[in-house]
Write a protein that holds these residues in place. Structure first.
Motif, PDB file in Angstrom:
ATOM      1  N   PHE A   5      49.322 -11.874  47.747  1.00  0.00           N
ATOM      2  CA  PHE A   5      49.243 -11.078  48.965  1.00  0.00           C
ATOM      3  C   PHE A   5      50.649 -10.706  49.465  1.00  0.00           C
ATOM      4  CE2 PHE A   5      49.329 -10.865  53.598  1.00  0.00           C
ATOM      5  CZ  PHE A   5      48.479  -9.788  53.806  1.00  0.00           C
ATOM      6  N   TYR A   6      51.545 -11.706  49.552  1.00  0.00           N
ATOM      7  CA  TYR A   6      52.912 -11.442  50.028  1.00  0.00           C
ATOM      8  C   TYR A   6      53.670 -10.517  49.081  1.00  0.00           C
ATOM      9  CZ  TYR A   6      52.391 -14.869  53.737  1.00  0.00           C
ATOM     10  OH  TYR A   6      51.970 -15.532  54.850  1.00  0.00           O
ATOM     11  N   PHE A   7      53.418 -10.706  47.789  1.00  0.00           N
ATOM     12  CA  PHE A   7      54.054  -9.898  46.752  1.00  0.00           C
ATOM     13  C   PHE A   7      53.683  -8.423  46.956  1.00  0.00           C
ATOM     14  CE2 PHE A   7      54.175  -8.467  42.221  1.00  0.00           C
ATOM     15  CZ  PHE A   7      55.506  -8.773  41.976  1.00  0.00           C
ATOM     16  N   LEU A   8      52.383  -8.167  47.114  1.00  0.00           N
ATOM     17  CA  LEU A   8      51.910  -6.795  47.298  1.00  0.00           C
ATOM     18  C   LEU A   8      52.398  -6.228  48.627  1.00  0.00           C
ATOM     19  CD1 LEU A   8      48.269  -7.046  45.912  1.00  0.00           C
ATOM     20  CD2 LEU A   8      50.284  -6.158  44.780  1.00  0.00           C
ATOM     21  N   PHE A   9      52.374  -7.073  49.682  1.00  0.00           N
ATOM     22  CA  PHE A   9      52.807  -6.663  51.016  1.00  0.00           C
ATOM     23  C   PHE A   9      54.267  -6.176  50.972  1.00  0.00           C
ATOM     24  CE2 PHE A   9      54.464  -7.504  55.272  1.00  0.00           C
ATOM     25  CZ  PHE A   9      53.477  -6.935  56.065  1.00  0.00           C
ATOM     26  N   PHE A  10      55.107  -6.942  50.285  1.00  0.00           N
ATOM     27  CA  PHE A  10      56.526  -6.609  50.169  1.00  0.00           C
ATOM     28  C   PHE A  10      56.706  -5.226  49.530  1.00  0.00           C
ATOM     29  CE2 PHE A  10      60.198  -6.455  47.266  1.00  0.00           C
ATOM     30  CZ  PHE A  10      61.214  -6.511  48.193  1.00  0.00           C
ATOM     31  N   PHE A  11      55.981  -4.987  48.433  1.00  0.00           N
ATOM     32  CA  PHE A  11      56.151  -3.730  47.718  1.00  0.00           C
ATOM     33  C   PHE A  11      55.575  -2.548  48.494  1.00  0.00           C
ATOM     34  CE2 PHE A  11      57.219  -6.299  44.046  1.00  0.00           C
ATOM     35  CZ  PHE A  11      58.300  -5.574  43.581  1.00  0.00           C
ATOM     36  N   VAL A  12      54.466  -2.787  49.191  1.00  0.00           N
ATOM     37  CA  VAL A  12      53.867  -1.709  49.980  1.00  0.00           C
ATOM     38  C   VAL A  12      54.871  -1.230  51.021  1.00  0.00           C
ATOM     39  CG1 VAL A  12      52.118  -1.185  51.718  1.00  0.00           C
ATOM     40  CG2 VAL A  12      51.460  -2.332  49.609  1.00  0.00           C
ATOM     41  N   PHE A  13      55.505  -2.174  51.733  1.00  0.00           N
ATOM     42  CA  PHE A  13      56.416  -1.766  52.802  1.00  0.00           C
ATOM     43  C   PHE A  13      57.769  -1.301  52.289  1.00  0.00           C
ATOM     44  CE2 PHE A  13      53.046  -3.557  55.179  1.00  0.00           C
ATOM     45  CZ  PHE A  13      52.986  -2.712  56.275  1.00  0.00           C
ATOM     46  N   SER A  14      58.209  -1.824  51.171  1.00  0.00           N
ATOM     47  CA  SER A  14      59.480  -1.341  50.631  1.00  0.00           C
ATOM     48  C   SER A  14      59.313   0.099  50.153  1.00  0.00           C
ATOM     49  CB  SER A  14      59.957  -2.230  49.487  1.00  0.00           C
ATOM     50  OG  SER A  14      59.098  -2.104  48.384  1.00  0.00           O
ATOM     51  N   ALA A  15      58.086   0.458  49.766  1.00  0.00           N
ATOM     52  CA  ALA A  15      57.836   1.814  49.276  1.00  0.00           C
ATOM     53  C   ALA A  15      57.794   2.824  50.401  1.00  0.00           C
ATOM     54  CB  ALA A  15      56.507   1.853  48.522  1.00  0.00           C
ATOM     55  N   CYS A  16      57.443   2.384  51.593  1.00  0.00           N
ATOM     56  CA  CYS A  16      57.260   3.319  52.699  1.00  0.00           C
ATOM     57  C   CYS A  16      58.567   3.727  53.359  1.00  0.00           C
ATOM     58  CB  CYS A  16      56.339   2.705  53.745  1.00  0.00           C
ATOM     59  SG  CYS A  16      54.674   2.476  53.112  1.00  0.00           S
ATOM     60  N   THR A  17      59.681   3.153  52.944  1.00  0.00           N
ATOM     61  CA  THR A  17      60.937   3.419  53.628  1.00  0.00           C
ATOM     62  C   THR A  17      61.656   4.657  53.101  1.00  0.00           C
ATOM     63  OG1 THR A  17      62.030   1.942  52.105  1.00  0.00           O
ATOM     64  CG2 THR A  17      61.353   1.000  54.222  1.00  0.00           C
ATOM     65  N   LYS A  18      61.305   5.094  51.886  1.00  0.00           N
ATOM     66  CA  LYS A  18      62.046   6.209  51.298  1.00  0.00           C
ATOM     67  C   LYS A  18      61.467   7.557  51.691  1.00  0.00           C
ATOM     68  CE  LYS A  18      63.697   3.753  47.261  1.00  0.00           C
ATOM     69  NZ  LYS A  18      63.696   3.707  45.808  1.00  0.00           N
ATOM     70  N   LYS A  19      62.361   8.475  52.065  1.00  0.00           N
ATOM     71  CA  LYS A  19      61.932   9.847  52.384  1.00  0.00           C
ATOM     72  C   LYS A  19      62.770  10.794  51.521  1.00  0.00           C
ATOM     73  CE  LYS A  19      59.181   9.722  56.221  1.00  0.00           C
ATOM     74  NZ  LYS A  19      58.294   8.706  55.679  1.00  0.00           N
ATOM     75  N   PRO A  20      62.165  11.849  50.986  1.00  0.00           N
ATOM     76  CA  PRO A  20      62.963  12.776  50.180  1.00  0.00           C
ATOM     77  C   PRO A  20      63.946  13.544  51.063  1.00  0.00           C
ATOM     78  CG  PRO A  20      60.716  13.579  50.440  1.00  0.00           C
ATOM     79  CD  PRO A  20      60.758  12.214  51.046  1.00  0.00           C
ATOM     80  N   PRO A  21      65.160  13.817  50.563  1.00  0.00           N
ATOM     81  CA  PRO A  21      66.110  14.584  51.377  1.00  0.00           C
ATOM     82  C   PRO A  21      65.683  16.042  51.464  1.00  0.00           C
ATOM     83  CG  PRO A  21      66.966  14.233  49.164  1.00  0.00           C
ATOM     84  CD  PRO A  21      65.673  13.493  49.242  1.00  0.00           C
ATOM     85  N   LEU A  22      66.057  16.728  52.552  1.00  0.00           N
ATOM     86  CA  LEU A  22      65.748  18.158  52.669  1.00  0.00           C
ATOM     87  C   LEU A  22      66.729  18.908  51.766  1.00  0.00           C
ATOM     88  CD1 LEU A  22      65.341  18.322  56.546  1.00  0.00           C
ATOM     89  CD2 LEU A  22      63.526  18.481  54.844  1.00  0.00           C
ATOM     90  N   THR A  23      66.204  19.765  50.915  1.00  0.00           N
ATOM     91  CA  THR A  23      67.078  20.434  49.941  1.00  0.00           C
ATOM     92  C   THR A  23      68.145  21.291  50.637  1.00  0.00           C
ATOM     93  OG1 THR A  23      65.349  22.093  49.696  1.00  0.00           O
ATOM     94  CG2 THR A  23      65.511  20.455  47.969  1.00  0.00           C
ATOM     95  N   GLU A  24      67.822  21.798  51.874  1.00  0.00           N
ATOM     96  CA  GLU A  24      68.809  22.628  52.598  1.00  0.00           C
ATOM     97  C   GLU A  24      70.045  21.825  52.985  1.00  0.00           C
ATOM     98  OE1 GLU A  24      65.408  22.535  54.951  1.00  0.00           O
ATOM     99  OE2 GLU A  24      65.050  22.794  52.816  1.00  0.00           O
ATOM    100  N   GLN A  25      69.887  20.503  53.061  1.00  0.00           N
ATOM    101  CA  GLN A  25      71.014  19.660  53.480  1.00  0.00           C
ATOM    102  C   GLN A  25      71.881  19.205  52.302  1.00  0.00           C
ATOM    103  OE1 GLN A  25      69.009  16.542  55.570  1.00  0.00           O
ATOM    104  NE2 GLN A  25      68.670  17.769  57.407  1.00  0.00           N
ATOM    105  N   LEU A  26      71.501  19.554  51.095  1.00  0.00           N
ATOM    106  CA  LEU A  26      72.240  19.073  49.921  1.00  0.00           C
ATOM    107  C   LEU A  26      73.360  20.034  49.547  1.00  0.00           C
ATOM    108  CD1 LEU A  26      69.261  17.924  47.645  1.00  0.00           C
ATOM    109  CD2 LEU A  26      70.715  16.482  49.077  1.00  0.00           C
ATOM    110  N   THR A  27      74.454  19.482  49.028  1.00  0.00           N
ATOM    111  CA  THR A  27      75.546  20.327  48.524  1.00  0.00           C
ATOM    112  C   THR A  27      75.077  20.920  47.191  1.00  0.00           C
ATOM    113  OG1 THR A  27      76.505  18.547  47.223  1.00  0.00           O
ATOM    114  CG2 THR A  27      77.265  18.748  49.508  1.00  0.00           C
TER     115      THR A  27
END
Lengths: 109, 235
Positions: A5-27
């Protein structure tokens, strides 16, 4: 069971932190780098890892225009004036890549 | 390029292997579904003489096609996977295609191992015992112990076969939207734990919802949906 349970919980929440960058903001360099990643993760099963070479199911696509990328990725069609390199119509729509088209276009230039 | 030259190119050889992979796969999974959906129900209604005939005469032939179908499906699949990595580069296995195909491959290899290391060795004991009884001898008590193990492994293979077919088919026809932000570690961890629990149950556990054909099919479709939801959450 508690461990699982803790193993899955850790991965579920670690996955929710990433957001793709907006391409307009990239060099331009970051855009090319992102395009390369998107290409590797989504295209090389059919196109060659080196886009200037023929792939197993898809043609060389180095230099593909923005119009061509939009038509193929969003609608699985070709721009009106475009003459396809292969007439196989194998490529499915990949509309989930809509926001990544500018990055792909920069990489494939 | 002439038609013949195309056939002997790497592309042509890959296609021939895909064709054989499907042929052997149909042979294998067709027998798996026959055992679970047809023969199991027929055996439940059959009299002792019919049961004996099926176990001693039909089963050895069906199991030959079944296990060698599994073997050649696995071998052609492994070669195909190697060719893909050779042609497209190893990074193809982290692409949308690669993730879907590897989910199918994991289930396919597990099913192959269940056939060769659980079902076939234990079925030999069951068939030998039935042959002994048909010849007027006594039944081997070991047969009654291993028969439920065969059923559990066979039902687990039916369970795995449903998402296995979905992900092998979807690899090329329903692309997964992979980006650099996709959490492939999480996908591997969650699906790995799920796979481990199901296979541990196949080896040492109980039949639970898989006792009936309806039950195993329902769980198979639910498992497919769960895997897809996990992919949707992390990719």
């Amino acid at each position: 069971m508690k461990f699982i349970f803790y193993f899955l919980f850790f991965f579920v929440f670690s996955a929710c932190t990433k957001k793709p960058p907006l391409t307009e903001q990239l060099t331009p360099e970051q855009l090319v780098e992102r395009g390369k990643s998107i290409y590797t993760l989504n295209c090389i099963a059919c196109h060659n890892a080196d886009p200037s070479l023929e792939g197993t199911a898809g043609p060389a696509i180095r230099g593909a225009s923005l119009d061509l990328l939009q038509a193929k990725i969003l609608n699985a069609t070709y721009p009106a004036s475009h003459k396809p390199k292969r007439d196989t119509k194998l490529m499915p729509k990949m509309a989930h890549l809509e926001k990544e088209i500018p990055a792909l276009s920069n990489f494939l230039r | 390029m002439s038609v013949l030259a195309q056939l002997v190119s790497l592309e042509g050889i890959s296609f021939i292997l895909k064709w054989l992979h499907l042929f052997f796969g149909l042979l294998w999974i067709g027998h798996l579904y026959y055992f679970n959906f047809t023969q199991g129900s027929a055996m439940a209604q059959a009299d002792a003489a019919t049961k004996s005939g099926i176990t001693t005469k039909l089963l050895p032939i069906a199991l030959w096609w079944f296990r060698w179908g599994a073997m050649w499906t696995m071998l052609t699949g492994i070669i195909l996977l190697g060719i893909k990595g050779h042609v497209s580069g190893m990074e193809v296995y982290t692409s949308g295609w690669g993730i879907a195909i590897l989910i199918g491959v994991t289930m396919g290899l597990t099913m192959w191992a269940n056939v060769w290391f659980i079902i076939w060795p234990n079925q030999q004991i069951v068939m030998a015992s039935a042959t002994q009884v048909a010849a007027g001898g006594a039944a081997n008590p070991q047969a009654a112990i291993v028969a439920p193990k065969v059923l559990l492994a066979s039902r687990t293979n039916v369970l795995f076969s449903i998402p296995m077919l979905f992900f092998m088919g979807s690899a090329s026809h329903l692309p997964l939207p992979v980006t650099p932000e996709s959490n492939l570690c999480a996908v591997t961890a969650v699906l790995g734990v799920l796979w481990l629990l199901i296979e541990a149950n196949a080896i040492k556990g109980k039949i639970h919802f898989m006792q009936t054909v309806k039950g195993v099919m329902t769980v198979g479709f639910v498992l497919t949906a769960i895997i897809y939801v996990v992919l949707a959450a992390f990719i």
